[in-house]
Design a protein around this motif. Structure first.
Motif, short mmCIF file in Angstrom:
data_model
loop_
_atom_site.label_atom_id
_atom_site.label_comp_id
_atom_site.label_asym_id
_atom_site.label_seq_id
_atom_site.Cartn_x
_atom_site.Cartn_y
_atom_site.Cartn_z
N ASP A 86 -14.92 -25.22 -49.16
CA ASP A 86 -14.73 -25.68 -47.79
C ASP A 86 -14.50 -24.50 -46.85
O ASP A 86 -14.98 -24.48 -45.72
N ARG A 87 -13.74 -23.54 -47.34
CA ARG A 87 -13.40 -22.37 -46.53
C ARG A 87 -14.68 -21.61 -46.17
O ARG A 87 -14.91 -21.24 -45.03
N VAL A 88 -15.52 -21.40 -47.19
CA VAL A 88 -16.78 -20.67 -46.98
C VAL A 88 -17.67 -21.45 -46.02
O VAL A 88 -18.23 -20.91 -45.07
N LYS A 89 -17.76 -22.78 -46.26
CA LYS A 89 -18.57 -23.62 -45.38
C LYS A 89 -18.05 -23.55 -43.94
O LYS A 89 -18.82 -23.46 -42.99
N GLY A 90 -16.73 -23.60 -43.82
CA GLY A 90 -16.10 -23.56 -42.50
C GLY A 90 -16.45 -22.27 -41.76
O GLY A 90 -16.81 -22.29 -40.59
N LEU A 91 -16.35 -21.15 -42.47
CA LEU A 91 -16.66 -19.86 -41.83
C LEU A 91 -18.14 -19.80 -41.47
O LEU A 91 -18.51 -19.31 -40.41
N ASP A 92 -19.00 -20.35 -42.36
CA ASP A 92 -20.44 -20.40 -42.07
C ASP A 92 -20.73 -21.24 -40.83
O ASP A 92 -21.65 -20.96 -40.08
N LEU A 93 -19.94 -22.30 -40.66
CA LEU A 93 -20.17 -23.20 -39.52
C LEU A 93 -19.58 -22.64 -38.22
O LEU A 93 -19.68 -23.26 -37.18
N GLY A 94 -18.93 -21.48 -38.32
CA GLY A 94 -18.46 -20.86 -37.08
C GLY A 94 -16.96 -20.88 -36.87
O GLY A 94 -16.49 -20.64 -35.76
N ALA A 95 -16.18 -21.14 -37.95
CA ALA A 95 -14.72 -21.01 -37.81
C ALA A 95 -14.42 -19.51 -37.71
O ALA A 95 -15.15 -18.68 -38.23
N ASP A 96 -13.34 -19.16 -36.99
CA ASP A 96 -13.03 -17.75 -36.76
C ASP A 96 -12.05 -17.19 -37.78
O ASP A 96 -12.00 -15.99 -38.01
N ASP A 97 -11.24 -18.06 -38.36
CA ASP A 97 -10.25 -17.62 -39.33
C ASP A 97 -9.78 -18.86 -40.08
O ASP A 97 -10.09 -19.99 -39.69
N TYR A 98 -9.07 -18.64 -41.19
CA TYR A 98 -8.54 -19.79 -41.93
C TYR A 98 -7.16 -19.49 -42.47
O TYR A 98 -6.77 -18.33 -42.62
N LEU A 99 -6.40 -20.55 -42.73
CA LEU A 99 -5.10 -20.44 -43.39
C LEU A 99 -5.11 -21.40 -44.55
O LEU A 99 -5.59 -22.53 -44.44
N THR A 100 -4.59 -20.94 -45.70
CA THR A 100 -4.53 -21.80 -46.88
C THR A 100 -3.14 -22.42 -46.96
O THR A 100 -2.14 -21.72 -46.84
N LYS A 101 -3.09 -23.74 -47.16
CA LYS A 101 -1.80 -24.44 -47.27
C LYS A 101 -1.19 -24.16 -48.64
O LYS A 101 -1.94 -24.13 -49.62
#
Ligand code: CA
Length: 220
Positions: A86-101
């Motif tokens: 999901d994280r990879v997909k999210g970044l591919d879709l144009g998310a700028d950063d992520y945080l893991t819960k």
């Protein structure tokens, strides 16, 4: 500055909102993907904090529709520990950063500030004396030498550095260190403070204690 928080867990949503408001930003809240999209269509946000597991329309769909509509608002996604795909997909879709819960609120605040600053065309670095702090990589250095800091020490440093020249209370520090489900004692804060003072001395940075009020970071 206005931040849209999209999270369906009411307890987490509440703590996210409190952290973002305490950092001085206005917040709007959405509990599901459709509500998020209709708020996003209205516009006016400087940052979106987006959980991926959402009812009605999941976070990835919200993100892809938002980007497909041509919006460049920075998006910080929140993902589960095992959600690598999901994280990879999210970044591919144009998310700028992520945080893991689970994450600490100090880390959330740091990432949010970095994205908001980037959105304003500013630098992701903060300085105090000879100390340089990279808010994106979360690394502190003095004259190019990295400082060895624990995760908790970094969180305390961030809280003080973001409010440089202002008093930060012990309660604020405790709150910013608490990821949900974790407890931090007032004594622990004093221990982190002691270690940080020692490590920051070569940078010409001091942390003053104001009795009954809190702590203040400043140049020596
Ligand atoms: Ca969720």
């Amino acid at each position: 500055m206005r931040v849209l928080i999209v999270e369906d867990d009411p307890i987490l949503q509440d703590s996210l909102a409190r952290a973002i408001r305490a950092a001085g930003y206005a917040t709007d809240l959405a509990m599901d993907g459709e509500a998020a999209l209709s708020l996003l269509r209205a516009g006016g946000f400087d940052l979106v904090i987006l959980d991926l597991g959402l009812p009605r329309l999941d976070g990835l769909q919200v993100l892809s529709r938002h980007r497909a509509a041509g919006h460049l608002t920075p998006v910080l996604i929140l993902t589960a520990r095992d959600g690598v795909e999901d994280r990879v997909k999210g970044l591919d879709l144009g998310a700028d950063d992520y945080l893991t819960k689970p994450f600490s609120l100090a880390e959330l605040e740091a990432r949010a500030r970095a994205l908001l600053r980037r959105g304003q065309g500013g630098s992701p670095h903060l300085t105090c004396g000879a100390l340089d702090y990279d808010t994106v990589g979360r690394r502190a250095s003095v004259a190019g030498e990295a400082l060895e800091l624990s995760q908790r020490e970094v969180s305390v440093l961030e809280s003080l550095l973001f409010r440089q020249g202002k008093v930060v209370s012990k309660d604020q520090l405790i709150e910013s260190l608490c990821g949900y489900g974790e407890e931090v004692s007032a004594n622990a804060i004093e221990v982190y403070m002691h270690r940080l003072r020692r490590k920051l001395e070569p940078a010409g940075v001091t942390i003053r204690t104001l009795r009954g009020l809190g702590y203040l970071m400043d140049k020596i």
